[in-house]
Design a protein around this motif. Structure first.
Motif, PDB file in Angstrom:
ATOM      1  N   GLY A 168      -2.413  11.822 -31.263  1.00 31.89           N
ATOM      2  CA  GLY A 168      -1.919  10.644 -31.045  1.00 31.89           C
ATOM      3  C   GLY A 168      -2.817   9.269 -30.724  1.00 31.89           C
ATOM      4  O   GLY A 168      -2.229   8.501 -30.164  1.00 31.89           O
ATOM      5  N   PHE A 169      -4.019   9.546 -31.087  1.00 34.31           N
ATOM      6  CA  PHE A 169      -4.965   8.503 -30.985  1.00 34.31           C
ATOM      7  C   PHE A 169      -4.680   7.206 -31.962  1.00 34.31           C
ATOM      8  O   PHE A 169      -4.390   7.625 -33.099  1.00 34.31           O
ATOM      9  CB  PHE A 169      -6.448   9.005 -30.936  1.00 34.31           C
ATOM     10  CG  PHE A 169      -7.409   7.999 -30.532  1.00 34.31           C
ATOM     11  CD1 PHE A 169      -8.052   8.168 -29.225  1.00 34.31           C
ATOM     12  CD2 PHE A 169      -7.789   7.066 -31.298  1.00 34.31           C
ATOM     13  CE1 PHE A 169      -8.779   7.477 -28.543  1.00 34.31           C
ATOM     14  CE2 PHE A 169      -8.848   5.839 -30.833  1.00 34.31           C
ATOM     15  CZ  PHE A 169      -9.409   6.470 -29.403  1.00 34.31           C
ATOM     16  N   PRO A 170      -4.651   6.176 -31.524  1.00 33.76           N
ATOM     17  CA  PRO A 170      -4.116   4.972 -32.307  1.00 33.76           C
ATOM     18  C   PRO A 170      -5.297   4.809 -33.584  1.00 33.76           C
ATOM     19  O   PRO A 170      -6.360   4.548 -33.291  1.00 33.76           O
ATOM     20  CB  PRO A 170      -4.234   3.889 -31.296  1.00 33.76           C
ATOM     21  CG  PRO A 170      -4.980   4.118 -30.291  1.00 33.76           C
ATOM     22  CD  PRO A 170      -5.016   5.637 -30.195  1.00 33.76           C
ATOM     23  N   VAL A 171      -4.756   5.007 -34.707  1.00 36.11           N
ATOM     24  CA  VAL A 171      -5.367   4.747 -35.926  1.00 36.11           C
ATOM     25  C   VAL A 171      -6.091   3.437 -35.991  1.00 36.11           C
ATOM     26  O   VAL A 171      -7.318   3.239 -36.402  1.00 36.11           O
ATOM     27  CB  VAL A 171      -4.753   5.142 -37.178  1.00 36.11           C
ATOM     28  CG1 VAL A 171      -3.450   4.195 -37.307  1.00 36.11           C
ATOM     29  CG2 VAL A 171      -5.545   5.133 -38.110  1.00 36.11           C
ATOM     30  N   HIS A 172      -5.398   2.413 -35.340  1.00 34.59           N
ATOM     31  CA  HIS A 172      -6.141   1.155 -35.511  1.00 34.59           C
ATOM     32  C   HIS A 172      -7.143   0.857 -34.503  1.00 34.59           C
ATOM     33  O   HIS A 172      -7.762  -0.341 -34.565  1.00 34.59           O
ATOM     34  CB  HIS A 172      -4.992   0.052 -35.322  1.00 34.59           C
ATOM     35  CG  HIS A 172      -4.035   0.047 -34.063  1.00 34.59           C
ATOM     36  ND1 HIS A 172      -3.082   1.143 -33.549  1.00 34.59           N
ATOM     37  CD2 HIS A 172      -4.509  -0.682 -32.706  1.00 34.59           C
ATOM     38  CE1 HIS A 172      -2.708   0.552 -32.451  1.00 34.59           C
ATOM     39  NE2 HIS A 172      -3.536  -0.178 -31.957  1.00 34.59           N
ATOM     40  N   ARG A 173      -7.577   1.985 -33.825  1.00 35.02           N
ATOM     41  CA  ARG A 173      -8.767   2.005 -32.860  1.00 35.02           C
ATOM     42  C   ARG A 173      -9.764   2.869 -33.914  1.00 35.02           C
ATOM     43  O   ARG A 173     -10.814   3.023 -33.062  1.00 35.02           O
ATOM     44  CB  ARG A 173      -8.386   2.234 -31.556  1.00 35.02           C
ATOM     45  CG  ARG A 173      -7.772   1.114 -30.840  1.00 35.02           C
ATOM     46  CD  ARG A 173      -7.662   1.258 -29.304  1.00 35.02           C
ATOM     47  NE  ARG A 173      -6.772   0.524 -28.658  1.00 35.02           N
ATOM     48  CZ  ARG A 173      -7.292  -0.541 -28.172  1.00 35.02           C
ATOM     49  NH1 ARG A 173      -8.545  -1.000 -28.049  1.00 35.02           N
ATOM     50  NH2 ARG A 173      -6.339  -1.217 -27.194  1.00 35.02           N
ATOM     51  N   GLY A 174      -9.419   3.284 -34.708  1.00 38.53           N
ATOM     52  CA  GLY A 174     -10.522   4.123 -35.575  1.00 38.53           C
ATOM     53  C   GLY A 174     -10.904   5.226 -35.323  1.00 38.53           C
ATOM     54  O   GLY A 174     -11.329   6.227 -35.730  1.00 38.53           O
ATOM     55  N   GLY A 175     -10.220   5.661 -33.923  1.00 40.03           N
ATOM     56  CA  GLY A 175     -10.544   7.088 -33.361  1.00 40.03           C
ATOM     57  C   GLY A 175     -11.635   7.055 -32.228  1.00 40.03           C
ATOM     58  O   GLY A 175     -12.237   5.915 -32.000  1.00 40.03           O
ATOM     59  N   PRO A 176     -11.787   7.996 -31.345  1.00 44.77           N
ATOM     60  CA  PRO A 176     -12.484   7.966 -30.155  1.00 44.77           C
ATOM     61  C   PRO A 176     -13.886   7.665 -30.236  1.00 44.77           C
ATOM     62  O   PRO A 176     -14.603   6.793 -29.738  1.00 44.77           O
ATOM     63  CB  PRO A 176     -12.273   9.385 -29.502  1.00 44.77           C
ATOM     64  CG  PRO A 176     -11.676  10.130 -30.371  1.00 44.77           C
ATOM     65  CD  PRO A 176     -10.957   9.334 -31.516  1.00 44.77           C
ATOM     66  N   MET A 177     -14.379   8.386 -31.512  1.00 44.22           N
ATOM     67  CA  MET A 177     -16.086   8.016 -31.660  1.00 44.22           C
ATOM     68  C   MET A 177     -16.176   6.691 -32.282  1.00 44.22           C
ATOM     69  O   MET A 177     -17.117   5.884 -31.769  1.00 44.22           O
ATOM     70  CB  MET A 177     -16.524   9.069 -32.649  1.00 44.22           C
ATOM     71  CG  MET A 177     -16.204  10.317 -32.173  1.00 44.22           C
ATOM     72  SD  MET A 177     -16.889  10.756 -30.583  1.00 44.22           S
ATOM     73  CE  MET A 177     -18.596  11.359 -30.805  1.00 44.22           C
ATOM     74  N   TYR A 178     -15.368   5.886 -33.001  1.00 46.32           N
ATOM     75  CA  TYR A 178     -15.378   4.735 -33.472  1.00 46.32           C
ATOM     76  C   TYR A 178     -15.074   3.811 -32.362  1.00 46.32           C
ATOM     77  O   TYR A 178     -16.063   2.840 -32.201  1.00 46.32           O
ATOM     78  CB  TYR A 178     -14.409   4.518 -34.759  1.00 46.32           C
ATOM     79  CG  TYR A 178     -14.409   3.160 -35.139  1.00 46.32           C
ATOM     80  CD1 TYR A 178     -15.540   2.798 -36.111  1.00 46.32           C
ATOM     81  CD2 TYR A 178     -13.866   2.108 -34.714  1.00 46.32           C
ATOM     82  CE1 TYR A 178     -15.381   1.596 -36.935  1.00 46.32           C
ATOM     83  CE2 TYR A 178     -13.671   0.786 -35.124  1.00 46.32           C
ATOM     84  CZ  TYR A 178     -14.787   0.446 -36.435  1.00 46.32           C
ATOM     85  OH  TYR A 178     -14.584  -0.557 -36.741  1.00 46.32           O
ATOM     86  N   TRP A 179     -14.263   4.083 -31.610  1.00 49.10           N
ATOM     87  CA  TRP A 179     -13.932   3.360 -30.135  1.00 49.10           C
ATOM     88  C   TRP A 179     -15.177   3.156 -29.574  1.00 49.10           C
ATOM     89  O   TRP A 179     -15.713   2.333 -28.963  1.00 49.10           O
ATOM     90  CB  TRP A 179     -12.890   3.804 -29.495  1.00 49.10           C
ATOM     91  CG  TRP A 179     -12.744   3.072 -28.166  1.00 49.10           C
ATOM     92  CD1 TRP A 179     -12.076   1.910 -28.243  1.00 49.10           C
ATOM     93  CD2 TRP A 179     -13.129   3.600 -27.142  1.00 49.10           C
ATOM     94  NE1 TRP A 179     -12.133   1.580 -26.771  1.00 49.10           N
ATOM     95  CE2 TRP A 179     -12.651   2.374 -26.005  1.00 49.10           C
ATOM     96  CE3 TRP A 179     -13.846   4.668 -26.748  1.00 49.10           C
ATOM     97  CZ2 TRP A 179     -13.175   2.426 -24.774  1.00 49.10           C
ATOM     98  CZ3 TRP A 179     -14.135   4.769 -25.190  1.00 49.10           C
ATOM     99  CH2 TRP A 179     -13.681   3.866 -24.480  1.00 49.10           C
ATOM    100  N   GLY A 180     -15.831   4.422 -29.064  1.00 48.20           N
ATOM    101  CA  GLY A 180     -16.913   4.368 -28.283  1.00 48.20           C
ATOM    102  C   GLY A 180     -18.132   3.784 -28.754  1.00 48.20           C
ATOM    103  O   GLY A 180     -18.836   3.053 -27.910  1.00 48.20           O
ATOM    104  N   GLU A 181     -18.495   3.587 -30.078  1.00 51.19           N
ATOM    105  CA  GLU A 181     -19.488   3.026 -30.531  1.00 51.19           C
ATOM    106  C   GLU A 181     -19.375   1.533 -30.478  1.00 51.19           C
ATOM    107  O   GLU A 181     -20.365   0.740 -30.051  1.00 51.19           O
ATOM    108  CB  GLU A 181     -19.670   3.165 -32.274  1.00 51.19           C
ATOM    109  CG  GLU A 181     -21.029   2.771 -32.746  1.00 51.19           C
ATOM    110  CD  GLU A 181     -21.149   3.145 -34.081  1.00 51.19           C
ATOM    111  OE1 GLU A 181     -21.498   4.419 -34.506  1.00 51.19           O
ATOM    112  OE2 GLU A 181     -20.924   2.558 -34.957  1.00 51.19           O
ATOM    113  N   LYS A 182     -17.949   1.113 -30.625  1.00 54.91           N
ATOM    114  CA  LYS A 182     -17.629  -0.380 -30.377  1.00 54.91           C
ATOM    115  C   LYS A 182     -17.928  -0.805 -29.038  1.00 54.91           C
ATOM    116  O   LYS A 182     -18.370  -1.855 -28.780  1.00 54.91           O
ATOM    117  CB  LYS A 182     -16.284  -0.734 -30.790  1.00 54.91           C
ATOM    118  CG  LYS A 182     -16.066  -0.685 -32.288  1.00 54.91           C
ATOM    119  CD  LYS A 182     -16.902  -1.624 -33.275  1.00 54.91           C
ATOM    120  CE  LYS A 182     -16.833  -1.513 -34.634  1.00 54.91           C
ATOM    121  NZ  LYS A 182     -18.148  -2.082 -35.335  1.00 54.91           N
TER     122      LYS A 182
END
Ligand code: T1G
Length: 694
Positions: free
Chosen positions: A640-654
């Motif tokens: 249920g991670f929000p797709v519009h945040r790209g996923g946890p790793m994408y979020w982490g990089e941002k």
């Protein structure tokens, strides 16, 4: 060679787009189309222009690999082509097979008429990329379908089958063969002198629309969007179609497109689009390895998981034999399956006919021999190594040579399970998520010796049954559950340190999670979690602890929703804060000498999600995950991670890997050695690099 072939058949010019794989509107495609249309206009013998796609499909939209590049700015633009078609003195027809999506459908909507073969689908899926159909899609589609249907289609990105598109007026005729059918249709129109009003001038369905329609749509779409901005902006554009002159409303749509294009959500959703496709590519597997055919499936265990897995296969038209040891267990399992199908039918998401067909594909049995000839067997029995090994030893003797032997375990070692067989290369994990007929993720898990053929087979199978497959390595908990314990673990530490269950869950849902971590626990039931934690804590390294809040809640009879109380108190489905929970939390804090303090929401957010990134990086390091984006795909589809945040790793990089690294150092001090930053995270943080450099 031009991306668009030009031929003349009598008085009809046929323009065929040949730009594999999906005939996207690349600069080359647009140039070819522009030249073709001009040539047809200049040829006096030509009276009608048909546009169609070569190969498997019509045009799947703008070329998203060219987004942001010079090529995307090259002339002619899609809008130039649309003008050429819409204002054409000669009849223009779009002939659709495969899919007409996004800019592809928008182009077709500026042709004078559209025909499609019965298997074709049309849609405006831009919303899934965080944008909107910026070439008039929000203006033209509702003019054909009406506003409510238009809102539904464009905010969901649904693909509409040809028959429905005909009903809705999106296409004008169904033809047998896309090319000959379209040419015949053109000739008939020419012969009858039939004229077509451009879609943009058809205003009947967008005049006098009750403003309440938009208010209602904002409510229902807003609820589903969970923080996504594009769906709401799409409603604004459709409203503009109804309230402003076409030229102005088109300009409004263009302006809103640019705003969305510049948004973080667009970046995240495009990352996700490519991540999902990348996940199917497994490095190191020779290109000539072909998947084995999967035309039948056996399932061991008719419990919740087994039943849900059976439904997934039956829905895809694959016959399933489902085994349980007693007739009673089997009847119970089939009862649940039938009930679940019934719910879909009563909700209108499935036809009775489809339900009957799916059910007829599921054969229950108590006899192992009935499984022997199946192409794959998926074991969904008890999560105990001794049980699994016994089953796999039996399957080894029973199953036909070459059958795939899969387990649905969520954390046990695939290598060890495979060791119970004489064909470990055929053994693999197929970890489905509950409810398995709904959840999209299929976490396929390879042992050190799973064969390449087995791997490509289960990856291909995942796509075929409508799942999103990801390949994981066999470390405990694989990709997803291995990370999950850090997310829920940190939520509990935050409780000890001063946050409340309400704050933690609110922050998680504000972030876009389908549900907060503590509500999730309450829903899943905590007595089970307590048992598996007991096993886990026995193997904990020195200096490591788990917060005992969960165990204390269970001891107080608070096992979650099923006991009417857990982190929260429940009346039916409604949940309430409970002072007793706070007493337990405060008691634990006191016992461990922790002074509770207030946390800001942003602090809670970072603390919840940063540990996912650190553990994810360790998974890349040890080969459990092939790449960071596979982890994103896993979390979006299974957790249920929000797709519009790209996923946890994408979020982490941002968010900043340097900040994540610093937080991991603190977590190590606070929580114990398992929370320490991994080497990969450390290196990337120090070098200021992202996952690409992993
Ligand atoms: N542009 C470029 N490449 C694309 C592409 C596209 N639009 N669509 C797919 N591909 C690539 C994909 O990356 C993969 O590549 C291969 O094609 C096969 O895809 C002005 C702004 C068409 C239903 O959002 O929904 O129009 O991995 O594995 O399951 O408003 O792809 O093999 O290297 O998914 O058969 C709107 C997105 C664009 C359509 C085919 N259009 N695509 O599914 O194969 S925005 C979309 C899809 C726009 C206008 C705007 C699906 C598909 P590779 P696949 P598939």
């Amino acid at each position: 060679m031009s991306a668009v072939a030009y031929e003349v058949d009598g008085e009809v010019a046929v323009l065929t787009v040949n730009y594999p794989p999906v005939n996207a509107l690349s600069a080359a495609t647009r140039t070819g189309l522009g030249e073709g249309i001009e040539r047809a206009q200049a040829d006096e013998a030509v009276k009608a222009i048909v546009i169609l796609g070569g190969g498997k499909t019509f045009i799947a939209g703008a070329d998203i690999t060219e987004f942001g590049t010079e090529k995307s700015k090259a002339k002619p633009q899609l809008k130039d082509l649309q003008k050429m078609l819409e204002n054409s003195p000669k009849l223009t027809i779009a002939a659709i097979h495969g899919t007409a999506l996004g800019g592809g459908l928008e182009l077709a909507l500026t042709a004078h008429s559209r025909v499609a073969v019965a298997s074709a689908k049309v849609g405006l899926p831009e919303v899934n990329l965080g944008i909107l159909p910026g070439a008039g899609g929000t203006q033209r589609l509702p003019r054909l379908t009406g506003v409510e249907v238009g809102i539904d289609l464009i905010t969901s990105g649904k693909h509409v089958p040809a028959a429905k598109a005909l009903d809705l007026g999106v296409v004008d005729a169904i033809v047998d063969d896309v090319r000959t059918g379209a040419i015949a249709y053109a000739r008939e129109a020419l012969a009858s002198g039939k004229t077509f009003v451009p879609v943009i001038e058809r205003n009947e369905k967008i005049t006098n629309v009750d403003p309440a329609v938009f208010a209602e749509a904002r409510k229902t779409v807003g609820k589903k969007a969970r923080g996504k901005i594009a769906p709401m902006v799409i409603i604004d554009c459709i409203e503009a179609a109804c309230t402003r002159p076409a030229v102005e409303a088109l300009a409004f749509e263009a302006e809103k497109f640019q705003e969305l294009y510049a948004s973080d959500q667009r970046g995240a959703l495009m990352h996700y689009f490519f991540a999902e496709r990348q996940a199917r590519k497994i490095p190191g597997i020779p290109a000539d390895i072909q998947p084995k055919p999967i035309n039948s499936c056996a399932i061991i265990g008719a419990g919740t998981m087994g039943g849900g897995i059976a439904m997934s296969f039956a829905n895809a038209g694959i016959p399933v034999t489902i085994l349980d040891l007693s007739q009673e267990a089997l009847d119970r399992g089939m009862g649940v399956v039938t009930k679940n199908y019934g719910i879909s039918v009563s909700r209108g998401s499935m036809s009775q006919d489809k339900m009957d067909k799916a059910l007829s594909l599921i054969t229950p049995t108590t006899n192992y021999d009935d499984l022997a000839q199946c192409d794959i067997v998926i074991e969904a029995a008890l999560e105990r190594m001794d049980v699994k090994k016994e089953i796999f030893a039996r399957l080894d003797k029973l199953m036909k040579p070459g059958a795939i032997l899969a387990t649905n375990t969520s954390y046990l070692s695939i290598d060890e399970i495979a060791s119970a067989t004489t064909r470990p290369g055929d053994v693999v994990g197929c970890h489905f998520f509950s409810p398995a007929n709904v959840m999209k993720l299929l976490e396929n898990v390879r042992s050190a010796v799973t064969s390449p053929e087995t791997i490509v087979t289960v990856m291909e199978m995942g796509k075929r049954i409508g799942k999103v497959p990801v390949l994981a390595g066999s470390t405990e908990g694989f990709i997803g559950n291995r990370m999950l314990q850090y997310y829920t673990g940190e939520a509990e530490f935050l409780l000890e340190q001063g946050a409340t269950p309400e704050q933690i869950d609110r922050v998680a849902t504000r972030f876009g999670m389908a549900m907060g971590p503590l509500s999730m626990r309450d829903m899943a039931g905590m007595d089970m979690a307590a048992v598996s934690r007991k096993e886990r804590s026995a193997n904990m390294p020195a200096g490591e602890r788990l917060s005992p809040i969960l165990e204390r809640l269970v001891a107080a009879g608070r096992c979650g929703q099923k006991t009417g109380k857990g982190y929260y108190r429940y009346e039916g489905r409604e949940k309430f804060s409970d002072p007793e929970t706070m007493e337990i939390i405060e008691g634990v804090a006191k016992e461990f000498g922790i002074t509770r303090r207030e946390f800001t929401d942003d602090e809670v957010e970072a603390r919840l999600f940063a540990p996912l990134v650190n553990e994810g990086a360790k998974e890349i390091e040890d080969g459990t995950a092939i790449r960071a984006s596979d982890i994103d795909v896993t979390w979006v589809n299974g957790y249920g991670f929000p797709v519009h945040r790209g996923g946890p790793m994408y979020w982490g990089e941002k968010y900043g890997l340097d900040k994540i690294y610093a937080m991991a150092l603190e977590a190590e001090k606070r929580n114990g050695p398992r929370w320490a930053p991994g080497k990969l995270l450390e290196r990337l943080a120090k070098e200021g690099k992202g996952w690409d450099a992993a």
